[in-house]
Structure formats: structure tokens, C-alpha cells
Design a protein around this motif. Structure first.
Motif, PDB file in Angstrom:
ATOM      1  N   ASP A 129      11.635 -30.848   4.391  1.00 51.94           N
ATOM      2  CA  ASP A 129      11.800 -29.874   4.612  1.00 51.94           C
ATOM      3  C   ASP A 129      11.676 -29.944   2.326  1.00 51.94           C
ATOM      4  OD1 ASP A 129      12.197 -27.262   3.818  1.00 51.94           O
ATOM      5  OD2 ASP A 129      14.706 -26.330   5.242  1.00 51.94           O
ATOM      6  N   ASP A 152       7.694 -16.818   8.160  1.00 46.96           N
ATOM      7  CA  ASP A 152       8.288 -17.642   8.235  1.00 46.96           C
ATOM      8  C   ASP A 152       8.570 -18.547   7.335  1.00 46.96           C
ATOM      9  OD1 ASP A 152      11.044 -17.602  10.412  1.00 46.96           O
ATOM     10  OD2 ASP A 152       9.353 -19.996  10.794  1.00 46.96           O
ATOM     11  N   MET A 153       9.618 -19.558   7.323  1.00 42.19           N
ATOM     12  CA  MET A 153       9.360 -20.543   6.188  1.00 42.19           C
ATOM     13  C   MET A 153      10.924 -21.856   7.332  1.00 42.19           C
ATOM     14  SD  MET A 153       7.037 -20.976   4.689  1.00 42.19           S
ATOM     15  CE  MET A 153       7.326 -22.917   3.773  1.00 42.19           C
ATOM     16  N   SER A 154      10.920 -21.620   8.631  1.00 39.70           N
ATOM     17  CA  SER A 154      11.671 -22.124   8.909  1.00 39.70           C
ATOM     18  C   SER A 154      11.384 -23.212   9.427  1.00 39.70           C
ATOM     19  CB  SER A 154      12.555 -21.607  10.387  1.00 39.70           C
ATOM     20  OG  SER A 154      10.980 -21.350  11.454  1.00 39.70           O
ATOM     21  N   GLU A 155      10.285 -23.480   9.698  1.00 46.25           N
ATOM     22  CA  GLU A 155       9.443 -24.620  10.057  1.00 46.25           C
ATOM     23  C   GLU A 155       8.258 -25.373   9.253  1.00 46.25           C
ATOM     24  OE1 GLU A 155       7.475 -26.994  13.677  1.00 46.25           O
ATOM     25  OE2 GLU A 155       9.483 -26.031  13.748  1.00 46.25           O
ATOM     26  N   LYS A 159       7.003 -29.549  12.575  1.00 42.32           N
ATOM     27  CA  LYS A 159       8.468 -31.120  13.503  1.00 42.32           C
ATOM     28  C   LYS A 159       7.438 -32.154  14.369  1.00 42.32           C
ATOM     29  CE  LYS A 159      11.907 -27.950  13.139  1.00 42.32           C
ATOM     30  NZ  LYS A 159      13.570 -27.241  13.797  1.00 42.32           N
ATOM     31  N   ASN A 218       1.639 -22.466   5.120  1.00 39.27           N
ATOM     32  CA  ASN A 218       2.264 -21.709   6.738  1.00 39.27           C
ATOM     33  C   ASN A 218       1.812 -20.283   6.102  1.00 39.27           C
ATOM     34  OD1 ASN A 218       5.128 -23.337   7.912  1.00 39.27           O
ATOM     35  ND2 ASN A 218       4.430 -24.082   5.622  1.00 39.27           N
TER      36      ASN A 218
END
Length: 269
Positions: A129, A152-155, A159, A218
């Protein structure tokens, strides 16, 4: 901006005789990975329309096309930094061009200072992150292309790619760390108090790049894998005077391990 991106991509397509889906951005002291790219051909940044020119020692300033891990790739041997005087649109312009060239996966590398006391100089840190500490955001202004206005920047770091890298590191008996990268503008290295603050904020390593490119990747829907080479320690009692030459030397010493992991990741993906 979109017109310039398309103009640059059209120029490169005329020069390309490969079809890369993976791109790599090589950070300070990490340019020797280029030696492992086979069947290569290069295009200098100064010859590419609308491209900035890298001004930092240790950044060759060219796009390299060829094969790594048996697959077509394109590598940036030298990136652009906010501290060089470029704005964020210029810093991230190559990623926009990559998207126009239909790149699907981006590997980013950098040299960074470790703030995690469990780290040592020479460690590889897989980035899980990041924290954006730059004073300008790369998505400020009109929304470019088809990406969402509010990405969205949650990933931010894929992963699946992180899992693959950890499996390869285990298979190859390469010790790796994992952690959060904090990007700040530079060009000064951090003071002891700044290192301490960044650690309190949750950073395991700090550097002067990467975050803007990852944000834009992203936004474009490009999957990202990132790795930092720890070139100095920002931990109380272990802080020493550091120069750009010291950073380059420490990065060079760890480059082979990074190359093994990235090459195998490309081969398996």
C-alpha cells in the motif's frame, strides 16, 4: 492532453515490432535490469514526441522494448520526478501512453529509506500500500480518458501479483519484506524527525517517486506490482549521512534479486 497522449502512442507504435502487455519503471540504481532484457531495441526519451527528459544521474532516459521472462515487455530506464520541476501530468504522462499502448500490468521499482526497525539496507520490500505525501495530485484537473472521476484505491497494488511474488521469493530462497511506501516530493533526504513522523503515520519506507504513477495506473485500470529496495535506514540510532551515490550503490547490490523475482513473475503471469 489526450491528443498528446495519442500522438506519442502513435509515434511509438510506428517504431515497435513487439506487442508488450507488461511495462516496468526502473528506479534509481536499478537500471541494470535492462541488461537482462533480450532481443531489445531502444528509443531515447528525447526522440519521443511530448515526452519529458530524465535529468537524474543513474536514469538513462530511454524506453527499452524486448523480452523478459520469455514475454514482450517495455521498460522505462529512468523516470520523471516532481522535484525535477515537472508537474504531475508530465510525471505520469508515460503511464498514460502505456495505457494507450494497451499495457495491462505495470511493475514499479524504487530506492527508498527504511523506517521500519525490522528492515536492513539491501532488503527488498514488496509494496502492499502507499501514503501519498505529494503536494500535488496527479488526477487534479479535468478527468483524462475513460477512467472514473473518483478512482477506488483500496487495492492500489494487486493482491494476486503480491501473492505470486511471495511464492516466487520462497521458491528462489530470496528474503523479502512487505510494507507501506510513503511518497514525498524531495529532493532532500528526510530529517530524523521526518523519518520518525512518517513511521508514526504508518510508513515502512519512504521515497520520492512511484505514488503518482501508481495512482494514474489505477485510474487507467492497469494492475500494479511495486517493490522498494531499502538503500538507507531512517530509524533512530541507525541514521547516517547519505548521498545519491550511496543510494545507487545500495540499489545496485540488490538489483539481481529484484530481477529474478520480476522475470519469474512475468514468465508465470
Amino acid at each position: 492532453m489526450l491528443e498528446k497522449i495519442r500522438e506519442t502512442a502513435a509515434f511509438l507504435k510506428q517504431k515497435m515490432h513487439t506487442n508488450p502487455k507488461t511495462a516496468i519503471i526502473l528506479g534509481t540504481g536499478l537500471g541494470r535490469l535492462a541488461n537482462d532484457i533480450s532481443d531489445s531495441y531502444c528509443i531515447s526519451y528525447k526522440d519521443i514526441p511530448n515526452f519529458p527528459v530524465s535529468t537524474v544521474e543513474g536514469h538513462a532516459g530511454q524506453l527499452i522494448f524486448g523480452k523478459l521472462g520469455g514475454k514482450d515487455i517495455v521498460a522505462m530506464e529512468g523516470r520523471f520526478h516532481f522535484y525535477e520541476g515537472y508537474n504531475m501530468k508530465q510525471v505520469t504522462f508515460p503511464v498514460r501512453v502505456m495505457n494507450e499502448l494497451e499495457i495491462k500490468t505495470l511493475f514499479v521499482s524504487n530506492a527508498s529509506g527504511g523506517t521500519n526497525p525490522a528492515f536492513n539496507v539491501g532488503d527488498l520490500m514488496i509494496i502492499t500500500d502507499h501514503i501519498n505525501f505529494f503536494p500535488e495530485h496527479p488526477l487534479n484537473g479535468p478527468n483524462i480518458g475513460d477512467g472514473p472521476r473518483f478512482p477506488d484505491m483500496s487495492e492500489a497494488y494487486d493482491k494476486g501479483l503480491i501473492k505470486l511474488a511471495l511464492e516466487i521469493a520462497k521458491d528462489k530462497n530470496i528474503a523479502v519484506q512487505q510494507g507501506v511506501y510513503l511518497g514525498t516530493q524531495g529532493p532532500t533526504y528526510e530529517t530524523p524527525a521526518e523519518y520518525k513522523m512518517f513511521r508514526l503515520l504508518g510508513a515502512d519506507a519512504v521515497g520520492m517517486s512511484t505514488v503518482p504513477e501508481v495512482i494514474v495506473a489505477n485510474h487507467c485500470g492497469i494492475k500494479v506490482f511495486g517493490v522498494s529496495v531499502i538503500t538507507d535506514m531512517g530509524v533512530e540510532g541507525r541514521i547516517q549521512k547519505i548521498s545519491h551515490e550511496d543510494v545507487q550503490k545500495a540499489a545496485n547490490a540488490s538489483e539481481e534479486k529484484m530481477t529474478v523475482i520480476m522475470s519469474e513473475m512475468i514468465k508465470r503471469s
